[in-house]
Design an enzyme around this catalytic site. Structure first.
Site, PDB file in Angstrom:
ATOM      1  N   SER A 289       0.843  -1.193   0.000  1.00  0.00           N
ATOM      2  CA  SER A 289       0.000   0.000   0.000  1.00  0.00           C
ATOM      3  C   SER A 289       0.879   1.244   0.000  1.00  0.00           C
ATOM      4  CB  SER A 289      -0.891   0.019   1.242  1.00  0.00           C
ATOM      5  OG  SER A 289      -0.154   0.422   2.387  1.00  0.00           O
ATOM      6  N   ASP A 290       0.299   2.392  -0.250  1.00  0.00           N
ATOM      7  CA  ASP A 290       1.015   3.635  -0.023  1.00  0.00           C
ATOM      8  C   ASP A 290       0.869   4.014   1.454  1.00  0.00           C
ATOM      9  OD1 ASP A 290       2.494   5.952  -0.471  1.00  0.00           O
ATOM     10  OD2 ASP A 290       1.451   6.432  -2.326  1.00  0.00           O
TER      11      ASP A 290
END
Length: 764
Positions: A289-290
């Site tokens: 994920s970011d």
């Protein structure tokens, strides 16, 4: 093919090969595969969840600052799979020792950082690297960045950013390759090959991470993190091809985007991540994920609690949670409520362990990091030489009325005006990794060293991009009046572009516009140096100054590279990877638009698709860039008139340097399908070649253009339509020199996705 409870990587790769996806990400050897599976069987639920947890070891300005006794105890318990924002060979060796010698299963950690355009040696920012139109120098800079990263003990970079960006208001346009999916695909391929080298088991190779899957650059209004509303065709034809190219090049990891696509946040978008990336493309790597994005699913309004957010992200196919801690704190509760999540966790952990196995960390957890090499490799001569070459190649000559450049020997007194001329920090760009201002070779000393003996060079700041204070302008005007030539350096500083740096107004910030008007009003010959991380709208400069160079942020060798170009020691050969609009209100505007029923017409009395208050089209188009030489194009030839949907045509032409100096030309191949089942873009780039030609030298350039590159996305997938295809070759998207055509004889099924198939080029 579904992503089953345990990944059959060989089956995935075989299926991918059948679809045209043949990534340089080979299946694990049988014994390595067995080790991963055996390890997974030994792991407790807590240890599995621990592998998905990537906390921050600090932030960019304070790396390692969060690695305290509590953090080390979590490592001993198997509660961490990776750290970001850590660095330093000696420090990371000790942190790794804690993991592999003091935890139950002795699983090594992955260490990660954003190495966007260099680690300690900073190269030109990615948008500038795209302006080189030279994939080999792009690969070389990524390779040198990987060397420095690996020597510092790190395994993983969160690069390349391959988002297509057609709206220059978006601050992160600086991190990518601009507006075109073909150019973006070539640059994605080059960077992945540079970071990962000859293979992940080789010395100094690190994990690449293509980001941000899949339409982050399409954010509404150019506002970072905002929604993207795209048709399925635009998503597949424009925004996904660079990711496919990265996958085909073997990118080991990918990162999901912050924003939502058509209402579905990418971090929870199972159709996109698990459906397209993992199933349709059969890509076997690790998805992260970011920063904090899993927790932000609550802000998006699709999860009410962190437990729900964890479940949604895991279902979507996000294997590792960056920074939010949601998987670590809440995934166990989510699995207790829904046991069907457990096989998905096993998939995620398998991909994480596989990445570590590919890097050889299970066999030698200390193979990365070398304190002695760290002292000598950073900003070494080889790295600086590549940085200077990249900086020279990235500069774009936008205007050169009257041949003002290169600077004539008669210019005995030169006034350098603008605060940015001495702003070495900005040359490092918005992502600095471990770069230091002291490493930057500054402009003024470089000018003095390169200029003919006896040339006087003076500097006056005049105005700052961070202030509206105009009190320094009179001194700048006086300096200009007393000079033979003015170098006016105005534009952005490093903090005007980058993440969360969207701008509603693309004009020169601060008092620089007033400075430019005052200096130009002196009537002295003015060369504008335009540093920026995006296209700027500055009519007081771009339309009135006789000579303009787009200089971007060029890294540690910015000063010498610019001096060499200004004084003719090197010729500029960069090309714009994104057009420069005439006004901010034109944005987004891009060359590969589809035609309308009422094409733009200069006659304002006609009802056409244009703005009434500015001229048609961008001020400087995609692919534009001038030279100190002139080039002639001739003898276009296609080796056949008709091809099958599985065939290809060779497009050849001759390019000659008709000027008086050695210089580079970027030959660009565009295509158009003039009559199709849906409206097609007026032009699409499908090949380019950067050539260095001596005066009078002629070269024959041949592009091999596959019918598959003309495929159209349809509800049934990629489709190749029969019909006539126009071929255009020129020096920019607006400077077409030669035209031809061929026919695709019959319809056929395309490969996935067609525009990422890179055009072979030969030069003789």
């Amino acid at each position: 093919m579904a992503d089953g409870p345990l990944i059959d990587r060989r089956a995935l790769l075989a299926a991918g090969a059948a679809m045209g996806l043949t990534p340089a990400l080979p299946a694990l050897a049988a014994d390595q595969d067995a080790r991963v599976r055996a390890l997974l069987r030994q792991m407790t639920l807590d240890e599995k969840i621990g592998q998905t947890h990537q906390p921050a070891g600090g932030r960019q300005k304070a790396l390692n600052s969060k690695i305290d006794a509590t953090a080390l105890e979590l490592v001993r318990k198997g509660g961490v799979g990776s750290y970001l924002h850590v660095a330093g060979a000696a420090f990371l060796r000790e942190l790794q020792r804690t993991a592999v010698e003091e935890s139950r299963l002795k699983i090594p950690l992955l260490f990660a950082i954003d190495v966007v355009h260099g680690f300690r040696t900073l190269y030109p920012v990615p948008l500038a690297m795209a302006a080189t139109f030279d994939p080999e120098i792009v690969r070389a800079t990524a390779r040198m960045a990987a060397v420095e990263t690996a020597v510092s003990g790190l395994h993983w970079t969160f690069a390349p950013m391959v988002d297509i960006a057609r709206d220059p208001r978006w601050g992160r346009i600086v991190e990518g390759a601009g507006e075109d999916p073909y150019l973006g695909s070539v640059m994605a391929d080059a960077q992945v090959r540079g970071f990962q080298g000859e293979g992940l088991a080789a010395k100094d190779s690190i994990l690449a991470c293509a980001k941000h899957f899949g339409a982050y650059g399409a954010a509404a209004g150019g506002r970072d993190y905002d929604s993207a509303e795209l048709s399925d065709r635009t998503l597949n034809e424009v925004y996904l091809p660079p990711f496919y190219a990265a996958a085909k090049a073997g990118s080991s990891t990918m990162m999901t985007a912050f924003n939502d696509l058509n209402g579905a946040p990418t971090t929870a978008n199972a159709a996109l991540v698990r459906g397209v990336l993992k199933t349709r493309w059969t890509w076997p790597g690790l998805v992260v994920s970011d920063w904090n994005a899993i927790l932000e699913l609550i802000n998006h309004g699709i999860a009410e609690t962190p437990v729900q957010a964890a479940a949604l992200a895991l279902k979507a196919g996000v294997d590792m949670d960056m920074a939010s801690g949601v998987y670590a704190a809440h995934l166990k509760t989510a699995i207790a409520a829904d046991p069907s999540l457990l096989p998905l966790l096993d998939q995620a952990v398998t991909r994480i362990l596989t990445a570590k196995m590919r890097l050889g960390l299970f066999d030698d957890p200390y193979r990365f990091g070398d304190p002695e090499r760290e002292k000598t490799v950073f900003v070494g001569p080889e790295h600086r030489a590549i940085a200077r070459e990249a900086a020279r190649k990235a500069v774009v000559l936008l205007k050169n009325d009257g041949g003002l450049l290169p600077i004539a020997p008669t210019a005995r007194k030169i006034a350098v005006i603008g605060a940015l001329a001495t702003d070495n920090l900005s040359q490092l760009g918005s992502w600095k990794a471990r770069g230091q201002v002291a490493d930057v070779a500054p402009l003024l000393p470089a000018l003095k060293a390169t200029a003919p003996a006896g040339t006087e060079i003076v500097h006056v700041a005049g105005a700052s991009p961070r202030s509206d204070d105009e009190r320094g302008i009179p001194a700048a005007v006086e300096a200009a009046k007393g000079a033979d030539l003015v170098l006016l350096m105005v534009g952005e500083d490093f903090d005007h572009s980058g993440e969360s740096r969207s701008r509603s107004d693309l004009s020169l910030p601060g008092a620089q516009g007033a400075l430019a008007r005052a200096v130009l009003a002196t009537g002295k010959p003015v060369v504008v140096l335009l540093p920026s991380g995006r296209p700027l709208v500055a009519p007081e400069v771009l339309e009135k100054a006789p000579a303009v160079l787009a200089t971007w942020f060029l890294g540690v060798e910015a000063g010498p590279a610019l001096a060499e170009i200004l004084f003719g020691k090197a010729a500029p050969g960069g090309r714009l990877p994104v057009g420069f609009p005439r006004a901010t209100g034109q944005s987004p505007t891009y060359y590969a638009h589809v035609p309308t029923g009422r094409p733009a017409d200069p006659d304002l009395a006609k009802d056409t698709v244009r703005y009434h208050d500015v001229d048609i089209g961008p001020l400087f188009p995609f692919g534009h860039g001038l030279s100190y030489a002139a080039f002639a194009y001739s003898d276009l030839a296609l080796d056949r008139d008709s091809i099958a949907p599985t065939g290809a045509v060779k497009v050849s032409l001759t390019v000659a340097n008709t000027g008086a100096v050695e210089a580079d030309e970027v030959v660009q191949l565009y295509v158009r399908d003039p009559v199709a089942s849906v409206a097609r873009p007026v032009k699409e780039l499908r090949g380019f070649a950067r050539l260095t030609l001596k005066p009078g030298e002629r070269r024959r350039v041949t592009f091999t253009l596959a019918a598959a590159q003309l495929a159209i996305w349809s509800p049934d997938g990629w489709r190749i339509e029969a019909g006539r295809i126009e071929v255009m070759v020129g020096a920019s998207s607006a400077d077409i020199r030669l035209r031809g055509a061929f026919t695709i004889a019959s319809a056929g099924k395309g490969r996935d996705p067609a525009t990422a198939l890179l055009t072979p080029v030969s030069v003789a």
